[in-house]
Design a protein around this motif. Structure first.
Motif, PDB file in Angstrom:
ATOM      1  N   UNK B 928      21.607  23.004 -78.401  1.00 13.23           N
ATOM      2  CA  UNK B 928      21.308  24.378 -78.750  1.00 13.23           C
ATOM      3  C   UNK B 928      22.757  24.708 -80.021  1.00 13.23           C
ATOM      4  N   UNK B 939      21.128  17.431 -89.537  1.00 13.87           N
ATOM      5  CA  UNK B 939      20.954  18.946 -90.061  1.00 13.87           C
ATOM      6  C   UNK B 939      21.075  19.352 -91.392  1.00 13.87           C
TER       7      UNK B 939
ATOM      8  N   UNK C  62      13.738  25.737 -86.128  1.00 15.07           N
ATOM      9  CA  UNK C  62      14.642  26.190 -87.196  1.00 15.07           C
ATOM     10  C   UNK C  62      14.336  25.295 -88.425  1.00 15.07           C
ATOM     11  N   UNK C  65      11.036  27.170 -89.586  1.00 21.29           N
ATOM     12  CA  UNK C  65      11.453  28.537 -90.164  1.00 21.29           C
ATOM     13  C   UNK C  65      12.052  28.750 -91.289  1.00 21.29           C
TER      14      UNK C  65
ATOM     15  N   UNK D  98      23.800  28.411 -83.963  1.00 25.12           N
ATOM     16  CA  UNK D  98      23.161  27.883 -82.510  1.00 25.12           C
ATOM     17  C   UNK D  98      21.601  27.582 -82.802  1.00 25.12           C
ATOM     18  N   UNK D  99      20.955  26.866 -82.186  1.00 18.40           N
ATOM     19  CA  UNK D  99      19.645  26.553 -82.283  1.00 18.40           C
ATOM     20  C   UNK D  99      19.198  26.378 -83.890  1.00 18.40           C
ATOM     21  N   UNK D 100      20.076  25.666 -84.508  1.00 20.51           N
ATOM     22  CA  UNK D 100      19.610  25.112 -85.720  1.00 20.51           C
ATOM     23  C   UNK D 100      19.499  26.306 -86.776  1.00 20.51           C
ATOM     24  N   UNK D 101      19.867  27.529 -86.246  1.00 19.55           N
ATOM     25  CA  UNK D 101      19.739  28.637 -86.989  1.00 19.55           C
ATOM     26  C   UNK D 101      18.663  29.397 -86.998  1.00 19.55           C
ATOM     27  N   UNK D 102      17.736  28.910 -85.963  1.00 23.13           N
ATOM     28  CA  UNK D 102      16.509  29.650 -85.854  1.00 23.13           C
ATOM     29  C   UNK D 102      16.590  31.063 -86.095  1.00 23.13           C
TER      30      UNK D 102
END
Lengths: 61, 954, 154, 379
Positions: B928, B939, C62, C65, D98-102
């Motif tokens: 998270x 990422x 993510x 999206x 957080x959460x990869x930016x979702x």
């Protein structure tokens, strides 16, 4: 490419299908020199011809 | 396959055969003849221009003649080596004609018509024969019309039709009119299980039943409009891990009808080319003609046609079926009649893939005993690593790949474009970047322009990334600062007709490659020390075999057995088929050998805990603690204990096959049970197997065991009946024994699970059995002095529960331990350094268990024969300051790499064990806070690619 | 290749929309499948851009999206068939992640046809090509994403 | 540098006495020694905003306003951080989402006028809502939370929306629920995305106006702050009356029939509802008015309440978890069995802090204010 045979301490594996490859890889992983001899122009054997294998339906290559 | 082609210890000699062989184990001389290929493997890049220019078109043998190839060709797309070869029989360049097209088209001058091949003399210590099998030629059975009727295919032909890269691109069409067939017949045992005029071999080819079931499912998947698949068979031989469950699933397919019966003939309608299959359904006795659009023959496996010659050269013997004969005295299927020559897979008879793979590893272990291992290739001392800190200076290298890339993409404009990408410090193009010259140029330019990131726009990273990385490393650039852009396989080759659009795509790809390269970080391979000893858990046949093999290779071995003695189940058996060896004798020899060896045996010992990882396991037992580098689990399985099935718990004369074995163990010659010789014995198969209540799988060993016991009884004059669902003759010579049992007059009667046989007794003992004979549609009443239940194998729950808890090796739904891969990794587990041998991963016979013991030993030896293991650095790592210790990563990793550790003051943090992590990055996608970084696929790197692909679109 | 011919361009009155598709392909199966299409020269639509990941399980909601936010007309996530995953169950994890992505994309009101999860094995070059062609066709018909700031036309 | 001066002036940064009260009270400073509001102010003062652009800690501020609460000279530190972020964002700086930016991607997409969402599927037949009317129930991000977290936690974010409508229906209000309501933009505002926030404010106000409503009720403190105080900042006075559900419940308490729900609870003041909107007593009074509920107070309450430890889906880390654990421990020490919060985000963060196995769990139940009230409703 015609390398002169090196010192003793190699294994000859005849057949480049799935079993031959597996045996060669296991030997090679234990630092054994392997000559993998296959009659046809490519490795792969019968398994390469199959589409999927049962029961997991993996692709055969 | 590619691994074998690339391994530094393996020299691949294709298009070659063994012509002479002499010497002694440990010191053989093998002469191998390399037939000419006419294309130099070192020069050919596999670009395919020669194939394009070759004017000759001939049928493609890989596609079983269904597709076409040129006279210069590569056998199939993933061929290793990926070098073309000229088929001189079909080539135009003979003495009179000169075509030379291929020679002229090759930029690299790789084509050499004067290639004469070579003869190599190789000094080898041992030989592994893995030459496989040939497929039975179904045209030998004229009544099936193979080769005569267009729409009769062999199963191998169907495989190619089903393959997406096959001749029909995965569309199923009938050869006669290219229409999708509505109804297909699958006919089993073509060339197998026969001995009459129209038959091939007596044995069962084993692979065909499940292969055909698989094909039925695939056919439906490929062509959802298929209306009916009719499957003709005698016994469904689903005897392998997960096979029975797979077969049961196929029963739910509405389009698939199983008909028990072997068709007598197929006739073709000359006009429509439809086929008529004539068959008796043996369960109903009804004879019918079934019209189908296409028929697929499950052709059996036969000995390789070169076996005769090879046996002669190697000086080893063949069996009556022309397979290489296995020396029976070892009980294992790996030894030929000549010491130092081992056999595995279908070269020695019929084996399925996972057994073949186990045997291959086992043969490797046997062969290793006769060779001195060469020290690992000394790595060339790399140049000192250059300083790559500071702002990125990206070098972009564009490969023409001859005309493979440059013939489609406008490389000149790409060069210009790349120069304009931010942070790009240098751009260069080259005809063949992967050539020695191209690599040298790349190295020079990196140094000259102080490049600290490199992007190559060329072919696919899957084959060439290692080559480029090595070049980078040689001059001191960290190899993980290299990024590859696949503008050939995934651009110029597949968008050939639209060069401008393809070039635009290549621009995007290069830009995104540079974007990723900007964020690349140097990574370093770590190596961890290995404790060079092994633990074998379980002193049965599999465990003993593993321990002996490891010891023979000079390894320190601990053998732990829970019971007070070694030997496992083997000691309870009488004789072991097929060679009729005394089981006790086999066990005794092994136990003696172990006792005489340096194997440290600990009987009556249990494991308390194991921690650590590959190369470094800490083992705590009830008998002391020690460290090992690898672990072999060989704890076997249990025999199912029947309850009230067939009145087992009510009548004393209803016994299990194991109990019968004990009785037979004590008697010689005449059968004597409590002082009496029984007149009638009835066996009932599949007790505790193939049933969703007990074990959904097939236990494999029980049919051959029953046959063995039935023969023994029958030879003593007992009337024997075997009630079964399908006779499954797994193992060497089992089908032959089945035949022998029938010949002796053992009656085999089939029943269905819907209508089980009834044991009828007088209150104290069973007296007779009622069973419905399906074809006669009559109830048979069979007298029985003894009823023998063929009880299946079940996992030893207490042991497997405990071991799973200790080692985190996953178990499958059936409760047995799960292999890393059902086919390709039968003795490995997902936990690196932990291996399986024998029934711990599902029912096996003694020969298979011995082979697996040797195989597990080979795998274990590969780890502990080294001082260290090198770890790939593209793993996942945790940035502890970001970690919330939520445990998501721990729960999802199938390799148990992440774990939560206490950092004092009650605060926990996740840590990823680098030795266990495989680098898939799944945990990173669930983390998270972004605390987990998937190195080389971060990422940041992926997001930067997305940014540039979508924001900087032109 | 030397004798390359260009297909005759059809003159159509209406300009055809060219979609912009982002593809995440796992290293072991789908990326290899795309290579396989290349090795077999199976021609297919060029209107997609591949990002390689080691496993389809790596693809977070993510990433998808983000691609959609930045105006991608569609996103394809492609991994190994079940049972075929190089990492045992990575593709099952991909399914779980993708279910979340689907829920979010649906709530955002974007057509669910714009995101896809598919399995392509290393040997399925033909399947890869068909999949790409079919997806490009589908998105072409669907038209540009409402979030695409500058849709391209032929 | 002028922009920076302007920001400093506006946020009273020049007045800083360097007394350090802010750092002493800051929850982040407690778990991350590198973080200090005072030092960040000083850095801005001496080197300008430029110095803070590349500092990851810029994105750690919870903007919980606990420091401003204590500051003797009323330096508006949260607002100052926000203004620096505007500048930093424009320079391509960004924190660690957080959460990869979702969630950020979703918020950013919400600024697109072309977005036509699908966010009312949770409205079942038994809930009475309207297309047009006087009152809008502004749902917030609950439908997205449902998709993102609904499976991970043992709670359904959308149940807050369902229960809010139930409460409103109970007191006779049939609210409008906007089909194309957008993220309120609260987080984007605090992360310095000025233009997107203004765009979102305009789109939401247009949508509300089209419904004919003049009153907006929300069960999310962040939505309440955004609608009530931030929208007027960027879009001028909008004439809307914005209320948090606890205010509505208090006003209509006499019309509500609440059954016996014995429970020992303690109440978490969400920073937006508390220090930003000064709604402290309404939730407490209404909770205590449920028959059987007894309310206990944590030492840090009302103006001095500690934040839930994470905000804006940004820079969440191990320290945030410590803040959350400390707060949960505080809640448990009151003897209450349930910690009630009025902010869906607080709940998500607290629940996340309870993940990771028993050894790390404080072991107190967590519930939303709305769910507690709705569970006591009687026909």
């Amino acid at each position: 490419m015609a390398k002169q045979p090196g010192k003793a301490g190699a294994v000859l594996v005849l057949g480049g299908g799935i079993t031959g490859i597996q045996a060669a890889l296991d030997l090679a992983a234990s630092d054994v020199k392997v000559y993998l001899v296959e009659r046809s122009p490519s490795l792969g054997g019968r398994m390469a011809q199959l589409d999927k294998t049962f029961p997991t339906m993996d692709c055969a290559i | 396959m590619m691994d074998a082609g690339r391994h530094p210890n393996i020299e691949v000699l294709t298009n070659s055969e063994l012509v002479r062989f002499e010497g002694k184990p440990g010191n053989f001389t093998a002469t191998v003849r390399r037939h000419p290929r006419y294309v130099d493997e070192n020069l050919c890049t596999g670009c395919g221009q020669c194939v394009h220019d070759c004017p000759v078109i001939v049928p493609n043998e890989f596609e079983v003649g269904m597709g076409a190839r040129k006279a210069i060709y590569s056998p199939f797309p993933q061929a290793v080596p990926n070098t073309y070869i000229i088929d001189r029989e079909n080539c135009l360049n003979d003495d009179f004609l000169v075509c030379n097209n291929c020679m002229n088209s090759c930029d690299r001058n790789a084509v050499n018509y004067d290639d004469l091949g070579a003869e190599l003399r190789l000094a080898v210590g041992a030989v592994v024969v893995a030459t496989g099998f040939d497929v039975y030629n179904a045209s030998a059975i004229p009544s099936y019309g193979y080769g005569l009727y267009d729409n009769v295919l062999s199963n191998i032909e169907l495989e190619r039709v089903l393959n997406a890269s096959g001749p029909t691109r995965g569309h199923i069409v009938r050869p006669s009119d290219k229409k999708v067939p509505k109804k297909i017949a699958f006919i089993q045992c073509v060339g197998s299980r026969g001995e009459g005029k129209e038959a091939g071999c007596q044995y069962c080819s084993r692979y065909c039943c499940m292969n055909a079931v698989k094909d039925c499912l695939l056919v439906k998947q490929h062509e959802p409009d298929i209306e009916e698949l009719v499957f003709f068979y005698i016994d469904m031989r689903a005897a392998g891990r997960g096979f029975e469950e797979f077969y049961q699933r196929s029963l739910e397919m509405p389009e698939l009808t199983y008909v028990r019966g072997r068709p007598s003939k197929i006739l073709e309608d000359a006009v429509t080319k439809d086929l008529m299959v004539y068959v008796e359904d043996v369960e109903t006795g009804q004879v019918s003609r079934i019209k189908v659009d296409m028929a697929v023959l499950s052709t059996g496996a036969v000995a390789g046609e070169t076996n005769n010659r090879l046996a002669e050269v190697l000086g080893i013997s063949l069996d009556e079926n022309k397979f290489f004969e296995v020396d029976p005295k070892y009980g294992s299927p790996l030894h030929t009649s000549r010491e130092g020559v081992y056999v595995c897979g279908c070269a020695a008879g019929i084996n399925d893939i996972s057994d073949s793979v186990s045997q291959a590893s086992g043969a490797a272990a046997e062969a290793e005993k006769f060779v001195t291992k060469s020290p690992p290739a000394q790595e060339v001392e790399p140049a000192p690593e250059m300083d790559t800190s500071g702002p990125p200076r990206v070098g972009v290298f564009l490969c023409h790949c001859g005309i493979n890339i440059a013939g489609v993409l406008d490389v000149e404009s790409l060069k210009e474009y790349a120069q304009g990408i931010p942070d790009v410090a240098f751009v260069e193009e080259n005809l063949f970047l992967c050539s020695d010259e191209g690599q040298r140029l790349m190295q020079e330019k990196i140094a000259e322009h102080r490049l600290n990131r490199v992007v190559a726009a060329a072919c696919t990273p899957r084959t060439h990334e290692p080559v480029f990385r090595e070049s980078c490393q040689q001059i001191g650039l960290n190899p993980y600062l290299f990024e590859m852009v696949n503008v050939r396989d995934q651009c110029s080759w597949v968008h050939t007709g639209v060069p401008e659009i393809a070039t635009a795509k290549a621009r995007d790809m290069i830009r995104s490659g540079v974007a990723k390269a900007r964020h690349l970080q140097p990574l370093y391979r770590k190596s961890i020390p290995v404790n060079q000893s092994a633990l074998v858990v379980g002193g049965g046949v599999g465990g003993m075999a593993a321990a002996l093999e490891l010891e023979a290779q000079g390894m320190k071995v601990y053998l732990i057995e829970q019971q007070g003695r070694l030997g496992g189940r083997l000691i309870n058996l009488t004789r072991v088929y097929p060679a009729n060896l005394s089981a006790f004798e086999l066990a005794r020899v092994m136990v003696e050998k172990i006792k005489a060896s340096r194997v440290e045996v600990m009987t009556g010992t249990e494991i308390n805990a194991i921690s650590g990882f590959v190369g470094n396991f800490d083992v705590a037992t009830t008998n002391g603690n020690f460290k090992v580098g690898t672990i072999v689990l060989a704890t076997g399985a249990d025999i199912y204990k029947p309850g009230d099935e067939f009145s087992y718990d009510r009548f004393e004369n209803v016994i299990t096959n194991q109990e019968l074995e004990d009785i037979l163990h004590d008697t010689k010659g005449k059968i004597d049970i409590h002082g009496q010789t029984p007149e009638n014995v009835v066996f009932i198969q599949c007790v505790g197997s193939r049933s969703s209540d007990t074990n959904p799988g097939c236990s494999r060993y029980c049919c051959p065991t029953t046959i063995k016991q039935a023969i023994r009884l029958r030879e003593s004059g007992v009337n024997v009946a075997v009630l079964h669902r399908d006779m499954r003759t797994v193992g060497a010579k089992a089908e032959e024994h089945y035949r022998h049992a029938r010949e002796l007059g053992v009656k085999f009667i089939r029943f269905t699970p819907e209508r089980l046989p009834r044991v009828i007794g007088n209150g104290k003992a069973a007296e007779r059995i009622e069973v419905k004979e399906l074809a006669l549609d009559r109830i048979l009443d069979i007298p029985a002095d003894y009823v023998v239940l063929a009880a299946g194998m079940v996992p030893n729950k207490a042991t497997t529960d405990k071991l799973q808890d200790i080692l985190k090796v996953p178990r499958a739904a059936d409760g047995f331990f799960m292999e890393r891969h059902a086919k390709l990794g039968p003795v490995e587990t997902t936990t690196e350094g932990v291996f399986l041998a024998g029934c711990v991963s599902g029912p096996k016979d003694i020969a298979d268990s011995l082979a697996q013991g040797a195989a597990a030993a080979a795998k274990a030896a590969a780890i502990i024969s080294h001082d260290t293991v090198a770890l790939e650095p593209t793993t996942c790592v945790v940035r502890p300051e970001l970690c919330r210790a939520c445990g998501e990563c721990v729960g999802m990793c199938d390799y148990h790499a992440p774990g939560l550790v206490d950092k004092g003051d009650g605060v926990q943090v996740a840590e990823i064990n680098q030795a266990l992590c495989k680098g898939c990055g799944t945990c990173a996608s669930w983390c998270p806070t972004g605390a987990i970084v998937a190195l080389h696929f971060t990422d940041e790197q992926i997001n930067s690619m997305l940014d540039t692909l979508l924001l900087d679109r032109v | 290749m030397a004798t390359r011919t260009r297909p005759a361009k059809k003159k159509s009155a209406k300009k055809k929309f060219i979609p912009n598709i982002v593809v995440f392909a796992c290293n072991w199966c789908s990326y290899a499948g795309a290579d396989n299409a290349g090795v077999n020269r199976i021609q297919h639509s060029p209107h997609f851009r591949v990002i390689r990941t080691m496993c389809s399980g790596r693809v977070t909601p993510a990433f998808v999206l983000k691609a959609l936010k930045l105006g991608a007309d569609a996103v394809l996530v492609s991994g190994c068939h079940f049972g075929d995953c190089h990492y045992i169950f990575g593709n099952y994890k991909a399914v779980e992640q993708f279910e979340k992505t689907k829920g979010l994309v649906k709530t955002l009101g974007l057509d669910l046809k714009r995101i896809r999860l598919e399995w392509v094995s290393a040997a399925e070059g033909g399947r890869w090509a068909n999949l790409i062609n079919e997806f490009v066709q589908q998105i072409t018909e669907l038209g540009p994403s409402p979030l695409n700031p500058k849709p391209t036309y032929e | 540098m002028n922009a920076s001066l302007e920001q400093m002036k506006k946020n009273r940064a020049f007045l800083c006495l360097e007394c350090g009260k802010c750092t002493a009270v800051c929850p982040i400073s407690k778990v991350n020694l590198a973080y200090s509001p005072r030092r960040m102010l000083a850095a801005g003062l001496f080197y300008g905003a430029e110095d803070l652009v590349s500092d990851q800690l810029l994105w750690s501020c919870l903007t919980c306003q606990l420091c401003s609460q204590r500051c003797p000279v009323d330096v508006r530190f949260s607002e100052y951080m926000r203004d620096v972020r505007v500048y930093a964002y424009s320079r391509g700086s960004w924190g660690n989402p957080s959460h990869g930016g979702a969630m950020h991607h979703i918020m950013e997409m919400a600024a697109s006028p072309k977005l036509k969402q699908n966010r009312t599927e949770w409205i079942s037949d038994d809930l009475k809502v309207r297309q047009r009317g006087e009152v809008v129930y502004f749902v917030g991000c609950l439908p997205y939370y449902q998709e993102l977290f609904g499976k991970d936690f043992d709670f359904s974010p959308l149940s807050i929306a369902v229960d809010t409508v139930k409460i409103l229906n109970h007191i006779g209000i049939e609210p409008v629920v906007l089909e194309n309501e957008r993220c309120c933009g609260h987080d984007l505002y605090w992360l310095g995305q000025v233009e997107r926030f203004a765009q979102i404010a305009k789109l939401n106000l247009d949508e509300i106006r089209r419904s004919g409503a003049e009153k907006v009720i929300t069960a999310c403190p962040e939505c309440a702050v955004a609608l009530k105080t931030l929208y007027p900042e960027v879009a001028g006075d909008n004439g809307l009356e914005v209320k948090h559900i606890s205010e509505v419940v208090l006003e209509n308490r006499h019309r509500m029939k609440l059954g016996d729900r014995p429970a020992e609870v303690t109440y978490q003041d969400p920073c937006r509802l508390g220090r930003y909107l000064e709604i402290y007593e309404q939730p407490r009074q209404t909770l205590a008015s449920v028959p059987g509920v007894s309310l206990r107070e944590m030492p840090h309450n009302r103006r001095g309440a500690t934040c839930c430890g994470t905000t804006n889906w940004m820079n969440c880390d191990a320290g945030c978890k410590r803040i959350q654990h400390a707060r949960l421990e505080e809640a448990r020490a009151t003897g209450a069995e349930t910690l009630v919060t009025a902010c869906p985000k607080c709940q998500i963060h607290f629940r996340c802090a309870e993940c990771g196995g028993e050894s790390q769990q404080v072991g107190i139940k967590i519930a939303d204010y709305v769910n507690v009230i709705a569970s006591a409703l009687e026909a």
